[in-house]
Structure formats: structure tokens, C-alpha cells
Design a protein around this motif. Structure first.
Motif, PDB file in Angstrom:
ATOM      1  N   MET A 164     -14.451  11.841  -5.469  1.00  0.00           N
ATOM      2  CA  MET A 164     -13.900  10.974  -6.227  1.00  0.00           C
ATOM      3  C   MET A 164     -13.707   9.742  -5.416  1.00  0.00           C
ATOM      4  N   ILE A 165     -13.574   8.515  -5.943  1.00  0.00           N
ATOM      5  CA  ILE A 165     -13.466   7.171  -5.273  1.00  0.00           C
ATOM      6  C   ILE A 165     -12.028   6.619  -5.910  1.00  0.00           C
ATOM      7  N   PHE A 166     -11.138   6.446  -4.894  1.00  0.00           N
ATOM      8  CA  PHE A 166      -9.869   5.665  -5.148  1.00  0.00           C
ATOM      9  C   PHE A 166      -9.953   4.419  -4.750  1.00  0.00           C
ATOM     10  N   LYS A 167      -9.212   3.598  -5.613  1.00  0.00           N
ATOM     11  CA  LYS A 167      -8.723   2.205  -5.147  1.00  0.00           C
ATOM     12  C   LYS A 167      -7.454   2.270  -4.456  1.00  0.00           C
ATOM     13  N   THR A 168      -7.314   1.673  -3.746  1.00  0.00           N
ATOM     14  CA  THR A 168      -6.119   1.760  -2.655  1.00  0.00           C
ATOM     15  C   THR A 168      -5.692   0.603  -1.808  1.00  0.00           C
ATOM     16  N   ASN A 169      -4.576   0.741  -1.276  1.00  0.00           N
ATOM     17  CA  ASN A 169      -3.735  -0.341  -0.405  1.00  0.00           C
ATOM     18  C   ASN A 169      -4.155  -0.093   0.961  1.00  0.00           C
ATOM     19  N   GLN A 170      -4.835   1.042   1.354  1.00  0.00           N
ATOM     20  CA  GLN A 170      -4.930   1.363   2.684  1.00  0.00           C
ATOM     21  C   GLN A 170      -5.642   0.259   3.601  1.00  0.00           C
ATOM     22  N   GLY A 171      -5.252   0.253   4.651  1.00  0.00           N
ATOM     23  CA  GLY A 171      -6.054  -1.033   5.513  1.00  0.00           C
ATOM     24  C   GLY A 171      -5.732  -2.319   5.089  1.00  0.00           C
ATOM     25  N   THR A 172      -4.499  -2.594   4.570  1.00  0.00           N
ATOM     26  CA  THR A 172      -4.163  -3.930   4.062  1.00  0.00           C
ATOM     27  C   THR A 172      -3.144  -4.408   4.692  1.00  0.00           C
ATOM     28  N   ASN A 173      -2.438  -3.759   5.464  1.00  0.00           N
ATOM     29  CA  ASN A 173      -0.856  -3.884   6.116  1.00  0.00           C
ATOM     30  C   ASN A 173       0.029  -4.233   4.987  1.00  0.00           C
ATOM     31  N   ALA A 174      -0.016  -3.708   3.880  1.00  0.00           N
ATOM     32  CA  ALA A 174       0.813  -4.217   2.903  1.00  0.00           C
ATOM     33  C   ALA A 174       2.153  -3.691   3.090  1.00  0.00           C
ATOM     34  N   HIS A 175       2.294  -2.736   4.041  1.00  0.00           N
ATOM     35  CA  HIS A 175       4.045  -2.281   4.395  1.00  0.00           C
ATOM     36  C   HIS A 175       4.462  -3.353   5.511  1.00  0.00           C
ATOM     37  N   LEU A 176       3.645  -4.399   5.810  1.00  0.00           N
ATOM     38  CA  LEU A 176       4.132  -5.310   6.763  1.00  0.00           C
ATOM     39  C   LEU A 176       4.082  -6.590   6.481  1.00  0.00           C
ATOM     40  N   SER A 177       4.827  -6.653   5.311  1.00  0.00           N
ATOM     41  CA  SER A 177       5.017  -8.003   4.411  1.00  0.00           C
ATOM     42  C   SER A 177       6.460  -8.594   4.521  1.00  0.00           C
ATOM     43  N   CYS A 178       7.244  -7.803   4.809  1.00  0.00           N
ATOM     44  CA  CYS A 178       8.727  -8.292   4.830  1.00  0.00           C
ATOM     45  C   CYS A 178       9.240  -8.587   6.053  1.00  0.00           C
ATOM     46  N   HIS A 179       9.678 -10.010   6.170  1.00  0.00           N
ATOM     47  CA  HIS A 179      10.154 -10.586   7.357  1.00  0.00           C
ATOM     48  C   HIS A 179      11.748 -10.370   7.279  1.00  0.00           C
ATOM     49  N   ARG A 180      12.424  -9.981   8.234  1.00  0.00           N
ATOM     50  CA  ARG A 180      13.827  -9.623   8.039  1.00  0.00           C
ATOM     51  C   ARG A 180      14.288 -10.230   9.417  1.00  0.00           C
ATOM     52  N   ARG A 181      15.805 -10.607   9.247  1.00  0.00           N
ATOM     53  CA  ARG A 181      16.406 -11.211  10.292  1.00  0.00           C
ATOM     54  C   ARG A 181      16.929  -9.673  11.070  1.00  0.00           C
ATOM     55  N   ILE A 182      17.295  -9.861  12.394  1.00  0.00           N
ATOM     56  CA  ILE A 182      17.632  -8.470  12.898  1.00  0.00           C
ATOM     57  C   ILE A 182      18.839  -7.908  12.228  1.00  0.00           C
ATOM     58  N   GLU A 183      19.788  -8.728  12.140  1.00  0.00           N
ATOM     59  CA  GLU A 183      21.189  -8.154  11.716  1.00  0.00           C
ATOM     60  C   GLU A 183      20.819  -7.512  10.359  1.00  0.00           C
ATOM     61  N   ALA A 184      19.833  -7.628   9.453  1.00  0.00           N
ATOM     62  CA  ALA A 184      19.564  -6.840   8.276  1.00  0.00           C
ATOM     63  C   ALA A 184      18.793  -5.775   8.364  1.00  0.00           C
ATOM     64  N   LEU A 185      18.303  -5.392   9.482  1.00  0.00           N
ATOM     65  CA  LEU A 185      17.564  -4.183   9.702  1.00  0.00           C
ATOM     66  C   LEU A 185      18.387  -2.875   9.384  1.00  0.00           C
ATOM     67  N   ARG A 186      17.902  -1.882   8.928  1.00  0.00           N
ATOM     68  CA  ARG A 186      18.056  -0.700   8.482  1.00  0.00           C
ATOM     69  C   ARG A 186      17.198   0.262   8.743  1.00  0.00           C
ATOM     70  N   PRO A 187      17.710   1.663   9.038  1.00  0.00           N
ATOM     71  CA  PRO A 187      16.967   2.676   9.466  1.00  0.00           C
ATOM     72  C   PRO A 187      15.545   2.942   8.321  1.00  0.00           C
ATOM     73  N   TYR A 188      14.574   3.143   9.047  1.00  0.00           N
ATOM     74  CA  TYR A 188      13.304   3.623   8.024  1.00  0.00           C
ATOM     75  C   TYR A 188      12.669   2.646   7.394  1.00  0.00           C
ATOM     76  N   GLN A 189      12.958   1.349   7.377  1.00  0.00           N
ATOM     77  CA  GLN A 189      12.369   0.087   7.005  1.00  0.00           C
ATOM     78  C   GLN A 189      11.089   0.002   7.717  1.00  0.00           C
ATOM     79  N   SER A 190       9.998  -0.644   6.858  1.00  0.00           N
ATOM     80  CA  SER A 190       8.812  -1.263   7.762  1.00  0.00           C
ATOM     81  C   SER A 190       9.275  -2.776   7.651  1.00  0.00           C
ATOM     82  N   THR A 191       8.914  -3.265   8.752  1.00  0.00           N
ATOM     83  CA  THR A 191       9.437  -4.535   8.797  1.00  0.00           C
ATOM     84  C   THR A 191       8.752  -5.705   9.692  1.00  0.00           C
ATOM     85  N   VAL A 192       9.016  -6.768   9.590  1.00  0.00           N
ATOM     86  CA  VAL A 192       8.412  -7.717  10.571  1.00  0.00           C
ATOM     87  C   VAL A 192       9.610  -8.684  11.140  1.00  0.00           C
ATOM     88  N   ILE A 193       9.792  -8.932  12.582  1.00  0.00           N
ATOM     89  CA  ILE A 193      10.674  -9.540  12.926  1.00  0.00           C
ATOM     90  C   ILE A 193      10.056 -10.950  13.820  1.00  0.00           C
TER      91      ILE A 193
END
Ligand code: ZN
Length: 453
Positions: free
Chosen positions: A246-275
Motif C-alpha cells: 500500500m502507498i500512504f500519503k504522509t507528513n513523515q520527513g517534513t518537520n511538521a512537529h517543529l513548527s511551533c515557536h515558544r517562549r521558554i516560560e511557556a514550555l510544558r512537558p512533552y511538547q515539541s517546540t522551537v526556541i
């Protein structure tokens, strides 16, 4: 009346056996056989990889069809039956959920799906979104799979996406060594390295397309389009029967989880983030060889950990100096004492400070470096005994051993969502239409690959 119909599935896999992609492949093919028309290939949507309680890759699946109103009940029946048939409900960690949604995707659902890539979402919130989007939920056991099932339906794969072709094993071979010629994988990689990715780890030569363990997946090839991954699969020498492909269309290999910039005070456990911030202390090597560097912005500071497996990321982190400007991406971990750390998945150096070291002066007679006569004292030449004042120390600008740029781990340490360096600069032709004829042609070619009947 014909309508769009979306089916989301999550968590039919357990650690021991099963695989949600297999459930989705079976269901997709069953619906095709019954004459239903797909809007797209099935979607394999990877969600926030830093959530610790998910099995393996935190992936959910969704199928998208056009269906006559009066056939909706029939489709639902087939979907639930397929999920039940392929799920081992006795597994404690398996909580399969199926979501049905008729019509278009609402904005609240799109936002929910976007957040599922980098945040921690509750089942309660998923229920609210489902109710408001008029999605129907079928929970086979617990309700934990609901977040993924719903998120996969509302995923946005327009901006960037890839494809994965997965070949499945016949039941009698599951649990045995996968009989795929590694030489043929290397050869395939030389032919298709521009249109596929993560076939081989370049440093170790390790084959990355075959998983380990007792699941039904024989291999998966990731790439830019359905045709390329199909041609790549056809290059392989495989010495065991293939149950289906089967062929799947996917978000693999796109860094889709690294799209949210956060300030350090806003970090919470288990987030994926960019600072974004500045290194606030010299890097240190922790137990296990990991490099820890503290990074601060105007709201706080956090320890960033570059693990041994991250290769060049770790080497670069070790050469950081206080006040270097960095953008760090990765997952937030909760340490035993409640402190947060950021596990680095990507490190960008945007500005390197000039570092200066004070050196003892050289003797003007002999040219050799003078020695210090003690704290607060001047310097003396060991050879001719000439003396120099304390103020004669010289500033030496240190040559930095690192350069500005983006550093990511080697492919063997990639997560499913990590964008490989080879995909940098790839601009998706947004207007590639996937129509029914296109899907039909591709699926026909897949049927001929399956060797088991
Ligand atoms: Zn001298």
C-alpha cells in the motif's frame, strides 16, 4: 447525494503485534473492491513524537472517500468490522478508536490537528471537538485513541507531504528475519536517492527501510511521489512472499512537529517546540556522553540536551560558547526533579560570538612564551630571566571550530517526522492533482507486486 466521507483510525497496534497502517490498508482495499471512490491515498499522519505513553511512532491513519449518502452506514459497518478483525483487544495498551466525519473539515478540527503535532491534547478536548465538528466516534475499548483518530482526519498535508510504500509480510513469516537483500537496498538507494529518503544511513551503511520486531511490515520506502516509491520497491531483491502493498500519503520527513515557536516560560512537558535564544553557559558533558548547554531568552532559561546519537548536533553543541545565538528544536522532557530539558532534534546557529583568550607574552629576546611568576605578579622568561609586567598579557582571538548553519542528526537517529537534509530545498508542486485514474493506475501496479495470493 454524494458526500465526502472521512474515516480516522488510531491505536490498533500494540507493542507486540499489529500495525495501524495494516488495518488502514485492508480497509482501503476493501472499500475499493466495493466500488467506493477514494479522494486520495490513505493518510499516515504522525503526531507529536514526544508523548511518552504512545506506542512506537505515534501514527494515526485516515481514509478519504466520496460516498452516496445512503451508503454511509454500509461504509461504517465495513470500517468497524475491519478494525475489530485486525486488533488484538486483549493487549492492555491497545485502545482503538474510529472516527467518521461527513463533509468538509471545519476550522476548529484543523486547529486541533495542527496542535496534535506539537502539544499534549486530552481526550476530553477531543470529545468536544468531535461533537462540535459532528464527527461520530466508535470506541472499541478505552477512549485514548480518539485524539489520534480525530487529528488524522483533520490533518493538513497540503503544505508539505511525502509518500511511503509499505510491503506487508504473510502471517507465517511474521516474527522471522526479514529476507530483503541489503545489497539491493544499497543499489536502489544509488538509483533513487533524489526521490526517496532514509533508505540507508550514510555513515554506518545500515539499512533503514526494514523495521525490527514482530509486526507485519516487511519494509517501507519513503519518497516524494507514488511513482518513485513504487519504482524503488521494484528494484529490491525480496526473498519472501509479499502479502500486500500500500502507498500512504504522509507528513513523515517534513518537520511538521517543529513548527511551533515558544517562549521558554511557556514550555510544558512533552511538547515539541522551537526556541530562540542565547547560550547562557559553557556546554558540559553529562553522564552517557550527552552534551548539555543552557539556552535563555527574555523569559527564562532551559537546559538543552544533545544526545550521543545525534552525531554532528552533539559535536556542534560541544563547541558552543556563552552568548552564541541559537534556534533549538526538539521535545520537552520532564526530569525526575521536575525540571524541564529540551532534547535537541535540530540546532541552528545564527550568530557566533568572538571569543578571546588571554595569553602570556613572548620574550622579546628569545621569542619563547614567558611564564607567570604567580597570581597578580608579572611574567619571566625561563631562558634569559627577562621580566615583563603583568599588563603585558595579550588578547588572542580564538578560532571558532563551528560555522553558522543548521545541524540535524544522522538518518539512523531520525524520528518519523524529521526532515532529512536531502529534502531541503524541495518545493512541492502544490498543483499535482491526485485524481481517481491516477490512484487506480498506481494501485493496479501495486497489486502485481504482491506475490502471495
Ligand atoms: Zn628571554
Amino acid at each position: 447525494m454524494i458526500t465526502e466521507f472521512h474515516i480516522g483510525i488510531d491505536d490498533t497496534d500494540s507493542r507486540l503485534a499489529g500495525c495501524t497502517t495494516y488495518t488502514a490498508a485492508l480497509l482501503f482495499q476493501e472499500l475499493l473492491t466495493q466500488g467506493f471512490k477514494p479522494l486520495d491515498f490513505p493518510w499516515l499522519v504522525r503526531l507529536n513524537p514526544n508523548i511518552p505513553w504512545k506506542t512506537r511512532g505515534n501514527g494515526a491513519l485516515s481514509l478519504h472517500f466520496t460516498v452516496e449518502e445512503e451508503q454511509l452506514e454500509e461504509v461504517k459497518k465495513i470500517a468497524v468490522a475491519t478494525v475489530e478483525r485486525t486488533t488484538d483487544l486483549a493487549q492492555r495498551a491497545t485502545d482503538p478508536a474510529v472516527v467518521f466525519l461527513k463533509g468538509g473539515i471545519s476550522n476548529p478540527l484543523r486547529e486541533f490537528s495542527a496542535r496534535a503535532l506539537h502539544d499534549v491534547l486530552s481526550v476530553r478536548e477531543a470529545r468536544q471537538i468531535a461533537t462540535c465538528a459532528r464527527a461520530e466516534m466508535r470506541l472499541l475499548k478505552g477512549s485514548r485513541g480518539l485524539v489520534g483518530a480525530l487529528a488524522s482526519v483533520g490533518a493538513d498535508l497540503d503544505y508539505d507531504h511525502t509518500f511511503e510504500i509499505i510491503a506487508y509480510r504473510t502471517p507465517e513469516n511474521i516474527g522471522t528475519t526479514r529476507r530483503v537483500s541489503h545489497d539491493s537496498v544499497r543499489h536502489m538507494d544509488t538509483l533513487f536517492h533524489e526521490l526517496t529518503f532514509n533508505n540507508i544511513d550514510p555513515e554506518t551503511g545500515r539499512v533503514l527501510i526494514c523495521p525490527h520486531g514482530p509486526d507485519p511490515v516487511l519494509l517501507g520506502i519513503r519518497g516524494e511521489d507514488p511513482t518513485s516509491v513504487t519504482r524503488a520497491l521494484n528494484q529490491l531483491e525480496i526473498n519472501e512472499p509479499i502479502e500486500r502493498v500500500m502507498i500512504f500519503k504522509t507528513n513523515q520527513g517534513t518537520n511538521a512537529h517543529l513548527s511551533c515557536h515558544r517562549r521558554i516560560e511557556a514550555l510544558r512537558p512533552y511538547q515539541s517546540t522551537v526556541i530562540t535564544g542565547r547560550v547562557s553557559g559553557p556546554p558540559r558533558i553529562a553522564r552517557g556522553g550527552h552534551v548539555i548547554f543552557r539556552t535563555g531568552d527574555e523569559t527564562g532559561a532551559v537546559d538543552c540536551a544533545a544526545y550521543r546519537a545525534t552525531g554532528s548536533v552533539r559535536e556542534t553543541a560541544l563547541q558552543l560558547a556563552p552568548r552564541d545565538s541559537v534556534t533549538v528544536s526538539g521535545g520537552i522532557c520532564l526530569q525526575p526533579l521536575g525540571e524541564l530539558t529540551l532534547n535537541v532534534e535540530k540546532l541552528e546557529l545564527t550568530r557566533l560570538v568572538v571569543t578571546v583568550r588571554m595569553e602570556n607574552p613572548s620574550c622579546s629576546n628569545c621569542g619563547i612564551r614567558c611564564e607567570s611568576m604567580g597570581n597578580g605578579q608579572g611574567f619571566r622568561c625561563r631562558k634569559c630571566k627577562a621580566r615583563l609586567p603583568r599588563t603585558s598579557r595579550v588578547e588572542k582571538i580564538e578560532q571558532r571550530k563551528i560555522a553558522l548553519g543548521v545541524y540535524i542528526p544522522p538518518p539512523r537517529a531520525h524520528r518519523h517526522l524529521t526532515k532529512p537534509a536531502s529534502r531541503d530545498g524541495i518545493r512541492r508542486p502544490i498543483s499535482v492533482e491526485i485524481d481517481n485514474a491516477n490512484i487506480d493506475r498506481t494501485l493496479e501496479s501495486l497489486a502485481s507486486i504482491s506475490t502471495a495470493s
